[in-house]
Design a protein around this motif. Structure first.
Motif, PDB file in Angstrom:
ATOM      1  N   GLY A  79     -14.224 -10.616  -4.851  1.00 26.61           N
ATOM      2  CA  GLY A  79     -13.418  -9.410  -4.734  1.00 26.61           C
ATOM      3  C   GLY A  79     -12.475  -9.379  -3.558  1.00 26.61           C
ATOM      4  O   GLY A  79     -11.836  -8.338  -3.313  1.00 26.61           O
ATOM      5  N   LEU A  80     -12.353 -10.479  -2.814  1.00 23.01           N
ATOM      6  CA  LEU A  80     -11.413 -10.498  -1.701  1.00 23.01           C
ATOM      7  C   LEU A  80      -9.972 -10.459  -2.214  1.00 23.01           C
ATOM      8  O   LEU A  80      -9.680 -10.955  -3.299  1.00 23.01           O
ATOM      9  CB  LEU A  80     -11.611 -11.756  -0.860  1.00 23.01           C
ATOM     10  CG  LEU A  80     -12.795 -11.753   0.103  1.00 23.01           C
ATOM     11  CD1 LEU A  80     -12.897 -13.091   0.809  1.00 23.01           C
ATOM     12  CD2 LEU A  80     -12.665 -10.631   1.126  1.00 23.01           C
ATOM     13  N   PRO A  81      -9.064  -9.896  -1.442  1.00 23.80           N
ATOM     14  CA  PRO A  81      -7.653  -9.874  -1.871  1.00 23.80           C
ATOM     15  C   PRO A  81      -7.011 -11.235  -1.717  1.00 23.80           C
ATOM     16  O   PRO A  81      -7.642 -12.208  -1.280  1.00 23.80           O
ATOM     17  CB  PRO A  81      -7.039  -8.838  -0.919  1.00 23.80           C
ATOM     18  CG  PRO A  81      -7.867  -8.937   0.324  1.00 23.80           C
ATOM     19  CD  PRO A  81      -9.274  -9.223  -0.154  1.00 23.80           C
ATOM     20  N   ALA A  82      -5.730 -11.305  -2.049  1.00 23.23           N
ATOM     21  CA  ALA A  82      -4.964 -12.541  -1.896  1.00 23.23           C
ATOM     22  C   ALA A  82      -4.940 -12.944  -0.420  1.00 23.23           C
ATOM     23  O   ALA A  82      -5.073 -12.102   0.469  1.00 23.23           O
ATOM     24  CB  ALA A  82      -3.548 -12.345  -2.421  1.00 23.23           C
ATOM     25  N   PRO A  83      -4.774 -14.231  -0.137  1.00 26.06           N
ATOM     26  CA  PRO A  83      -4.799 -14.662   1.261  1.00 26.06           C
ATOM     27  C   PRO A  83      -3.699 -14.060   2.123  1.00 26.06           C
ATOM     28  O   PRO A  83      -3.870 -13.911   3.335  1.00 26.06           O
ATOM     29  CB  PRO A  83      -4.669 -16.188   1.158  1.00 26.06           C
ATOM     30  CG  PRO A  83      -4.108 -16.441  -0.191  1.00 26.06           C
ATOM     31  CD  PRO A  83      -4.614 -15.358  -1.064  1.00 26.06           C
ATOM     32  N   THR A  84      -2.574 -13.720   1.549  1.00 25.08           N
ATOM     33  CA  THR A  84      -1.490 -13.067   2.278  1.00 25.08           C
ATOM     34  C   THR A  84      -0.918 -11.960   1.415  1.00 25.08           C
ATOM     35  O   THR A  84      -1.030 -11.985   0.181  1.00 25.08           O
ATOM     36  CB  THR A  84      -0.364 -14.057   2.649  1.00 25.08           C
ATOM     37  OG1 THR A  84       0.161 -14.634   1.436  1.00 25.08           O
ATOM     38  CG2 THR A  84      -0.891 -15.166   3.546  1.00 25.08           C
ATOM     39  N   GLY A  85      -0.287 -10.980   2.051  1.00 23.37           N
ATOM     40  CA  GLY A  85       0.306  -9.886   1.300  1.00 23.37           C
ATOM     41  C   GLY A  85       0.605  -8.705   2.203  1.00 23.37           C
ATOM     42  O   GLY A  85       0.707  -8.828   3.428  1.00 23.37           O
ATOM     43  N   THR A  86       0.746  -7.559   1.569  1.00 18.96           N
ATOM     44  CA  THR A  86       1.065  -6.313   2.268  1.00 18.96           C
ATOM     45  C   THR A  86      -0.162  -5.414   2.295  1.00 18.96           C
ATOM     46  O   THR A  86      -0.885  -5.308   1.304  1.00 18.96           O
ATOM     47  CB  THR A  86       2.226  -5.590   1.571  1.00 18.96           C
ATOM     48  OG1 THR A  86       3.360  -6.462   1.525  1.00 18.96           O
ATOM     49  CG2 THR A  86       2.613  -4.332   2.328  1.00 18.96           C
ATOM     50  N   VAL A  87      -0.378  -4.763   3.423  1.00 21.81           N
ATOM     51  CA  VAL A  87      -1.538  -3.904   3.594  1.00 21.81           C
ATOM     52  C   VAL A  87      -1.089  -2.548   4.133  1.00 21.81           C
ATOM     53  O   VAL A  87      -0.135  -2.464   4.919  1.00 21.81           O
ATOM     54  CB  VAL A  87      -2.561  -4.548   4.570  1.00 21.81           C
ATOM     55  CG1 VAL A  87      -1.924  -4.826   5.922  1.00 21.81           C
ATOM     56  CG2 VAL A  87      -3.801  -3.682   4.737  1.00 21.81           C
ATOM     57  N   GLU A  88      -1.744  -1.494   3.673  1.00 23.71           N
ATOM     58  CA  GLU A  88      -1.565  -0.161   4.232  1.00 23.71           C
ATOM     59  C   GLU A  88      -2.749   0.140   5.145  1.00 23.71           C
ATOM     60  O   GLU A  88      -3.902   0.071   4.706  1.00 23.71           O
ATOM     61  CB  GLU A  88      -1.479   0.897   3.130  1.00 23.71           C
ATOM     62  CG  GLU A  88      -0.185   0.898   2.358  1.00 23.71           C
ATOM     63  CD  GLU A  88      -0.096   2.082   1.411  1.00 23.71           C
ATOM     64  OE1 GLU A  88      -1.119   2.807   1.265  1.00 23.71           O
ATOM     65  OE2 GLU A  88       0.973   2.307   0.828  1.00 23.71           O
ATOM     66  N   LEU A  89      -2.466   0.460   6.386  1.00 25.40           N
ATOM     67  CA  LEU A  89      -3.502   0.779   7.365  1.00 25.40           C
ATOM     68  C   LEU A  89      -3.582   2.289   7.509  1.00 25.40           C
ATOM     69  O   LEU A  89      -2.616   2.947   7.923  1.00 25.40           O
ATOM     70  CB  LEU A  89      -3.191   0.136   8.715  1.00 25.40           C
ATOM     71  CG  LEU A  89      -3.053  -1.393   8.712  1.00 25.40           C
ATOM     72  CD1 LEU A  89      -2.648  -1.893  10.092  1.00 25.40           C
ATOM     73  CD2 LEU A  89      -4.368  -2.039   8.271  1.00 25.40           C
TER      74      LEU A  89
END
Length: 485
Positions: free
Chosen positions: A428-438
């Protein structure tokens, strides 16, 4: 499955040793010291329990006297465990002081009719080494890391030491022989070992001790004696910056500035490499629960937040005590034997402690995290997902970067709770790189929840700011970055 031979080696004096050994790594030496110290904890806990309970049984009798056999048996078992751990720590020291670490592709097989097993892939095609790890269930995930790689130091015939990459967490493993070895090697999960690329050699070792002939402790060369190194270049002989070179005779000079190794392109490339070598997920991720951005979250309705609060552990311990108490109250104390009543007292004491911890720190932490998950005005950033493969318990690490710039430097670190179950924490981990909302507040509590592709990833620790203009801060980030596995 080819048979493997092995010879026990003797430690070579430091001045005469031509190749490094496992104990030369500071992390391995510290891990061995922790393992040795755990023997004192086991023996001390067992002795303390007996010494405290015996006077209680003598002076008060009753329930304490009824529980005395259970306490004495548990104490004796703990002291015997301490002695066994102490003996194994001495064997570990002899082996780690005589041989180098070698890296192998691995498959961890959970406990079955014959216990758990680990199968290591050999340096040659079709070569397998089944092993039986001697460890508790809570430490078994260390053998089932996302990289599918373990370090080995030992003898194929008599046993040795396993560790996740990094060599900091040590587990003793013995050989598996006969029909069980053949059955283990025939398991479907083992087939993939024959087709996986060679793992990266342990840092600080030379080629002849890392991968190649004799990697299981075979008679191709005595530990501590230099054999002729291979002149060919392979994935397992490529040294990372700052580690020993492929020939083991020189080191790559460190970069003049840490910013070159922690820029977005470098860290993103490392994250992509790790993701490509990660073993496929064999389980489903834990359910997220009813969590939506912009909507209030009730913490006790979210499985991961309930786990963070610790309420399940406390209620489980107290549940047994309450059940025994109800039976005693309704049917009489004589209807319940002395041993279950004694266990009810012990679980009640431990459950009371964890209940106090749950209400004083666990539930407040779960509430803060639930509020942070739906905080307004999120910050949009880029991330690179890394694993600290040396310690599977630490969880995945999100390195946070500004939204633009190929050479951007990190501005924060967020370690998240693994979304998968214990047997497959990377599910269930996300893609190794991408965009995140904090989402959250960077106040005194610094609780931040990362939203990636519409799913929340719960924080395992507080959010850490990184000052890109501070060389020491960048050096600290560079030390956190693991190798490409």
């Amino acid at each position: 499955m080819r048979a493997m031979s092995g010879g026990a080696g003797r430690a070579v004096p430091e001045g005469a040793r031509a190749t490094p050994v496992a104990l030369d790594l500071p992390g391995t030496a510290a891990g061995l010291e922790r393992y040795r110290a755990s023997a004192v904890y086991w023996a001390g806990a067992g002795a303390a329990g007996v010494l405290v309970w015996v006077p209680l049984a003598v002076f008060f009798g009753g329930l304490f006297l009824n529980a005395l056999p259970v306490v004495v048996g548990a104490g004796a078992g703990a002291m015997m465990t301490g002695g066994l751990v102490r003996s194994r720590s001495r064997r570990m020291r002899r082996i780690l002081g005589a041989r180098p670490w070698t890296a192998h592709n691995s498959v961890a097989l959970p406990r079955g009719m014959h216990g758990a097993a680990v199968v290591l892939g050999g340096p040659s095609a079709g070569e397998l080494l089944p092993l039986r790890p001697f460890t508790t269930q809570s430490r078994f995930p260390l053998l089932n890391g996302p990289a599918g790689v373990l370090w080995w130091c030992g003898d194929a015939r008599t046993g040795g030491v396993l560790a996740p990459p990094g060599g900091r967490e040590l587990i003793w493993a013995g050989p598996v022989r006969g029909a069980r070895a053949r059955r283990t090697a025939a398991r479907p999960q083992v087939d993939g070992l024959r087709h996986r690329p060679a793992p990266r050699r342990p840092q600080g070792t030379t080629d002849e001790g890392a991968t190649g002939e004799g990697a299981y402790g075979s008679s191709a060369g005595e530990p501590g004696r230099r054999s002729s190194p291979s002149s060919s270049s392979s994935p397992s002989s490529v040294a990372a910056p700052g580690s020993a070179s492929a020939s083991g005779s020189a080191s790559t000079p460190p970069c003049s500035s840490a910013s070159a190794s922690v820029g977005y392109e470098a860290v993103a490339a490392l994250a992509e490499t790790q993701a490509g070598r990660r073993a496929p997920a064999t389980a489903r991720p834990r359910p997220v629960g009813d969590v939506r951005a912009g909507r209030a979250v009730t913490w006790w309705r979210v499985p991961m937040l309930r786990r963070i609060s610790g309420i399940g552990r406390a209620s489980g311990l107290l549940g047994y005590t309450v059940a025994v108490a109800v039976v005693c109250a309704t049917m009489g104390a004589d209807s319940v034997p002395g041993t279950p009543r004694a266990l009810a007292v012990l679980t009640g004491i431990v459950g009371a402690y964890w209940t106090w911890r749950t209400f004083t720190s666990g539930i407040p932490a779960a509430r803060r995290t639930a509020r942070a998950a739906t905080a307004p005005e999120p910050r949009t950033r880029r991330y690179a997902l890394l694993f600290d493969v040396g310690d599977a318990a630490e969880g995945p690490l999100l390195v946070i970067f500004p939204a633009e710039g190929a050479d951007a430097l990190p501005e924060g670190l967020a370690r998240i709770v693994p979304p998968g179950p214990d047997k497959c924490p990377w599910a269930g981990l996300p893609a190794p790189t991408g965009t995140v909302e904090l989402r959250g507040w960077l106040d005194a509590e610094r609780v931040v929840v990362a939203w990636i592709e519409g799913r929340p990833y719960w924080p395992q620790d507080v959010y850490q700011d990184v000052d890109p203009s501070d060389p020491e801060a960048l050096e600290a980030v560079a030390e956190l970055l693991p190798g490409p596995m």
